[in-house]
Write a protein that holds these residues in place. Structure first.
Motif, PDB file in Angstrom:
ATOM      1  N   MET A 140       0.841  -1.192   0.000  1.00 14.83           N
ATOM      2  CA  MET A 140       0.000   0.000   0.000  1.00 14.83           C
ATOM      3  C   MET A 140       0.877   1.244   0.000  1.00 14.83           C
ATOM      4  O   MET A 140       1.934   1.271   0.624  1.00 14.83           O
ATOM      5  CB  MET A 140      -0.882   0.006   1.244  1.00 14.83           C
ATOM      6  CG  MET A 140      -1.756   1.227   1.377  1.00 14.83           C
ATOM      7  SD  MET A 140      -2.590   1.299   2.965  1.00 14.83           S
ATOM      8  CE  MET A 140      -1.233   1.661   4.043  1.00 14.83           C
ATOM      9  N   GLN A 141       0.414   2.281  -0.712  1.00 11.96           N
ATOM     10  CA  GLN A 141       1.054   3.580  -0.711  1.00 11.96           C
ATOM     11  C   GLN A 141      -0.018   4.640  -0.567  1.00 11.96           C
ATOM     12  O   GLN A 141      -1.111   4.496  -1.124  1.00 11.96           O
ATOM     13  CB  GLN A 141       1.812   3.814  -2.017  1.00 11.96           C
ATOM     14  CG  GLN A 141       3.294   3.875  -1.833  1.00 11.96           C
ATOM     15  CD  GLN A 141       3.993   4.187  -3.142  1.00 11.96           C
ATOM     16  OE1 GLN A 141       3.612   3.708  -4.197  1.00 11.96           O
ATOM     17  NE2 GLN A 141       5.012   5.001  -3.060  1.00 11.96           N
ATOM     18  N   VAL A 142       0.291   5.720   0.179  1.00 10.77           N
ATOM     19  CA  VAL A 142      -0.670   6.793   0.402  1.00 10.77           C
ATOM     20  C   VAL A 142      -0.030   8.117   0.020  1.00 10.77           C
ATOM     21  O   VAL A 142       1.114   8.390   0.380  1.00 10.77           O
ATOM     22  CB  VAL A 142      -1.099   6.849   1.887  1.00 10.77           C
ATOM     23  CG1 VAL A 142      -2.045   8.010   2.133  1.00 10.77           C
ATOM     24  CG2 VAL A 142      -1.742   5.547   2.313  1.00 10.77           C
ATOM     25  N   TRP A 143      -0.772   8.931  -0.728  1.00 10.14           N
ATOM     26  CA  TRP A 143      -0.357  10.292  -1.062  1.00 10.14           C
ATOM     27  C   TRP A 143      -1.426  11.242  -0.553  1.00 10.14           C
ATOM     28  O   TRP A 143      -2.612  11.043  -0.820  1.00 10.14           O
ATOM     29  CB  TRP A 143      -0.224  10.482  -2.575  1.00 10.14           C
ATOM     30  CG  TRP A 143       0.870   9.694  -3.204  1.00 10.14           C
ATOM     31  CD1 TRP A 143       2.147  10.073  -3.402  1.00 10.14           C
ATOM     32  CD2 TRP A 143       0.759   8.380  -3.762  1.00 10.14           C
ATOM     33  NE1 TRP A 143       2.847   9.075  -4.030  1.00 10.14           N
ATOM     34  CE2 TRP A 143       2.020   8.025  -4.261  1.00 10.14           C
ATOM     35  CE3 TRP A 143      -0.290   7.456  -3.869  1.00 10.14           C
ATOM     36  CZ2 TRP A 143       2.268   6.803  -4.866  1.00 10.14           C
ATOM     37  CZ3 TRP A 143      -0.046   6.241  -4.464  1.00 10.14           C
ATOM     38  CH2 TRP A 143       1.224   5.922  -4.963  1.00 10.14           C
ATOM     39  N   LYS A 144      -0.999  12.292   0.168  1.00  7.23           N
ATOM     40  CA  LYS A 144      -1.947  13.295   0.664  1.00  7.23           C
ATOM     41  C   LYS A 144      -1.517  14.670   0.161  1.00  7.23           C
ATOM     42  O   LYS A 144      -0.355  15.038   0.285  1.00  7.23           O
ATOM     43  CB  LYS A 144      -1.966  13.319   2.195  1.00  7.23           C
ATOM     44  CG  LYS A 144      -2.566  12.105   2.828  1.00  7.23           C
ATOM     45  CD  LYS A 144      -2.603  12.267   4.339  1.00  7.23           C
ATOM     46  CE  LYS A 144      -3.182  11.045   5.005  1.00  7.23           C
ATOM     47  NZ  LYS A 144      -3.249  11.190   6.456  1.00  7.23           N
ATOM     48  N   GLN A 145      -2.463  15.384  -0.400  1.00  9.20           N
ATOM     49  CA  GLN A 145      -2.248  16.748  -0.880  1.00  9.20           C
ATOM     50  C   GLN A 145      -3.374  17.623  -0.345  1.00  9.20           C
ATOM     51  O   GLN A 145      -4.363  17.111   0.170  1.00  9.20           O
ATOM     52  CB  GLN A 145      -2.212  16.762  -2.414  1.00  9.20           C
ATOM     53  CG  GLN A 145      -1.031  16.021  -3.006  1.00  9.20           C
ATOM     54  CD  GLN A 145       0.300  16.668  -2.649  1.00  9.20           C
ATOM     55  OE1 GLN A 145       0.436  17.888  -2.667  1.00  9.20           O
ATOM     56  NE2 GLN A 145       1.279  15.847  -2.294  1.00  9.20           N
ATOM     57  N   ILE A 149      -6.538  12.924  -1.924  1.00 13.37           N
ATOM     58  CA  ILE A 149      -5.840  11.821  -1.257  1.00 13.37           C
ATOM     59  C   ILE A 149      -5.895  10.632  -2.201  1.00 13.37           C
ATOM     60  O   ILE A 149      -6.922  10.352  -2.806  1.00 13.37           O
ATOM     61  CB  ILE A 149      -6.516  11.439   0.079  1.00 13.37           C
ATOM     62  CG1 ILE A 149      -6.526  12.632   1.037  1.00 13.37           C
ATOM     63  CG2 ILE A 149      -5.814  10.238   0.717  1.00 13.37           C
ATOM     64  CD1 ILE A 149      -7.370  12.398   2.278  1.00 13.37           C
ATOM     65  N   ARG A 150      -4.770   9.942  -2.337  1.00 17.36           N
ATOM     66  CA  ARG A 150      -4.724   8.743  -3.181  1.00 17.36           C
ATOM     67  C   ARG A 150      -4.159   7.591  -2.351  1.00 17.36           C
ATOM     68  O   ARG A 150      -3.141   7.737  -1.680  1.00 17.36           O
ATOM     69  CB  ARG A 150      -3.825   8.976  -4.391  1.00 17.36           C
ATOM     70  CG  ARG A 150      -3.643   7.735  -5.246  1.00 17.36           C
ATOM     71  CD  ARG A 150      -2.706   7.986  -6.402  1.00 17.36           C
ATOM     72  NE  ARG A 150      -2.476   6.770  -7.162  1.00 17.36           N
ATOM     73  CZ  ARG A 150      -1.674   6.690  -8.191  1.00 17.36           C
ATOM     74  NH1 ARG A 150      -1.014   7.757  -8.611  1.00 17.36           N
ATOM     75  NH2 ARG A 150      -1.512   5.538  -8.819  1.00 17.36           N
ATOM     76  N   VAL A 151      -4.833   6.451  -2.414  1.00 14.20           N
ATOM     77  CA  VAL A 151      -4.356   5.221  -1.774  1.00 14.20           C
ATOM     78  C   VAL A 151      -4.254   4.176  -2.870  1.00 14.20           C
ATOM     79  O   VAL A 151      -5.226   3.945  -3.597  1.00 14.20           O
ATOM     80  CB  VAL A 151      -5.317   4.744  -0.663  1.00 14.20           C
ATOM     81  CG1 VAL A 151      -4.812   3.455  -0.036  1.00 14.20           C
ATOM     82  CG2 VAL A 151      -5.503   5.819   0.393  1.00 14.20           C
ATOM     83  N   THR A 152      -3.074   3.577  -3.009  1.00 16.36           N
ATOM     84  CA  THR A 152      -2.852   2.578  -4.056  1.00 16.36           C
ATOM     85  C   THR A 152      -2.415   1.261  -3.433  1.00 16.36           C
ATOM     86  O   THR A 152      -1.516   1.229  -2.600  1.00 16.36           O
ATOM     87  CB  THR A 152      -1.782   3.067  -5.052  1.00 16.36           C
ATOM     88  OG1 THR A 152      -2.238   4.278  -5.651  1.00 16.36           O
ATOM     89  CG2 THR A 152      -1.538   2.038  -6.145  1.00 16.36           C
ATOM     90  N   PHE A 153      -3.075   0.190  -3.846  1.00 17.97           N
ATOM     91  CA  PHE A 153      -2.718  -1.167  -3.438  1.00 17.97           C
ATOM     92  C   PHE A 153      -2.076  -1.856  -4.638  1.00 17.97           C
ATOM     93  O   PHE A 153      -2.620  -1.790  -5.752  1.00 17.97           O
ATOM     94  CB  PHE A 153      -3.958  -1.948  -2.999  1.00 17.97           C
ATOM     95  CG  PHE A 153      -4.686  -1.330  -1.840  1.00 17.97           C
ATOM     96  CD1 PHE A 153      -4.202  -1.452  -0.552  1.00 17.97           C
ATOM     97  CD2 PHE A 153      -5.853  -0.631  -2.042  1.00 17.97           C
ATOM     98  CE1 PHE A 153      -4.874  -0.888   0.516  1.00 17.97           C
ATOM     99  CE2 PHE A 153      -6.541  -0.059  -0.980  1.00 17.97           C
ATOM    100  CZ  PHE A 153      -6.045  -0.185   0.303  1.00 17.97           C
ATOM    101  N   THR A 154      -0.923  -2.505  -4.449  1.00 21.88           N
ATOM    102  CA  THR A 154      -0.242  -3.189  -5.550  1.00 21.88           C
ATOM    103  C   THR A 154       0.147  -4.602  -5.133  1.00 21.88           C
ATOM    104  O   THR A 154       0.454  -4.866  -3.970  1.00 21.88           O
ATOM    105  CB  THR A 154       1.039  -2.433  -5.972  1.00 21.88           C
ATOM    106  OG1 THR A 154       1.877  -2.256  -4.834  1.00 21.88           O
ATOM    107  CG2 THR A 154       0.709  -1.082  -6.579  1.00 21.88           C
ATOM    108  N   LYS A 155       0.105  -5.498  -6.145  1.00 21.50           N
ATOM    109  CA  LYS A 155       0.533  -6.885  -5.931  1.00 21.50           C
ATOM    110  C   LYS A 155       0.793  -7.505  -7.294  1.00 21.50           C
ATOM    111  O   LYS A 155      -0.100  -7.531  -8.141  1.00 21.50           O
ATOM    112  CB  LYS A 155      -0.540  -7.682  -5.194  1.00 21.50           C
ATOM    113  CG  LYS A 155      -0.187  -9.153  -4.995  1.00 21.50           C
ATOM    114  CD  LYS A 155      -1.328  -9.885  -4.302  1.00 21.50           C
ATOM    115  CE  LYS A 155      -1.009 -11.347  -4.145  1.00 21.50           C
ATOM    116  NZ  LYS A 155      -2.113 -12.080  -3.533  1.00 21.50           N
ATOM    117  N   ALA A 156       1.992  -7.978  -7.507  1.00 22.05           N
ATOM    118  CA  ALA A 156       2.364  -8.724  -8.714  1.00 22.05           C
ATOM    119  C   ALA A 156       1.919  -8.019 -10.000  1.00 22.05           C
ATOM    120  O   ALA A 156       1.287  -8.619 -10.864  1.00 22.05           O
ATOM    121  CB  ALA A 156       1.803 -10.142  -8.656  1.00 22.05           C
TER     122      ALA A 156
END
Length: 178
Positions: A140-145, A149-156
């Protein structure tokens, strides 16, 4: 031989001290960042209503109606019956009434997506990230401005993003899978 052991011991102690100092510095910096565990917010499927509090109130109230041997017992019974509703009245605010940024009344909403779950406190003019929890095996990665707000989940190689924007409009939540 003795000289080599002294050098090895000195190197080991210096390396241990450097690792400890580095860990302490990184720990101090990272302790107040987004990597802290998210706060748990209770979510209900049905909003709480004042009827749940009034349903509890009738049970202590009949006590004043019951006959009492003295007139001084009646005010104490009335005082005791008044206390439970007062204690029941100030529970934690409903998710719909919780405050977002700047005192903006908000509504806590959860967004379960592939890869995790994101919870926002959506106000009328702003939003706040309450928690973001990845599923097992997902990153998971979170960006706040100031306005999104952006939350990204990544896998493979899979990526799932949840965006919350509110630049000149009420908060809008969108999801994208890439």
């Amino acid at each position: 031989m003795h000289r080599g052991l002294v050098h090895a011991l000195a190197w080991t102690l210096a390396t241990g001290a450097a690792v400890t100092l580095s860990w302490w510095g990184v720990h101090t910096v990272m302790s107040g960042t987004a990597y802290d565990p998210p706060l748990a917010v209770p979510l209900t499927t049905q909003p709480l209503s004042s009827s749940t509090h009034s349903a509890a109130a009738p049970s202590p109230e009949p006590a004043p109606d019951s006959p009492s041997p003295s007139s001084s017992a009646s005010p104490s019974a009335a005082a005791s019956s008044a206390k439970p509703p007062q204690k029941a009245a100030p529970p934690s605010p409903r998710p719909e009434e919780q405050q977002g940024d700047g005192g903006d009344p908000g509504k806590v909403k959860a967004y379960p997506v592939t890869g995790g779950r994101v919870v926002f406190d959506l106000g009328t003019t702003s939003a706040e990230l309450v928690s973001a929890t990845p599923d097992a095996g997902w990153q998971m990665q979170v960006w706040k401005q100031p306005y999104w707000i952006r939350v990204t989940f990544t896998k493979a190689g899979r990526e799932m993003s949840v965006f919350c924007t509110w630049n000149g409009h009420p908060p809008l939540v969108e999801t994208y899978e890439g």
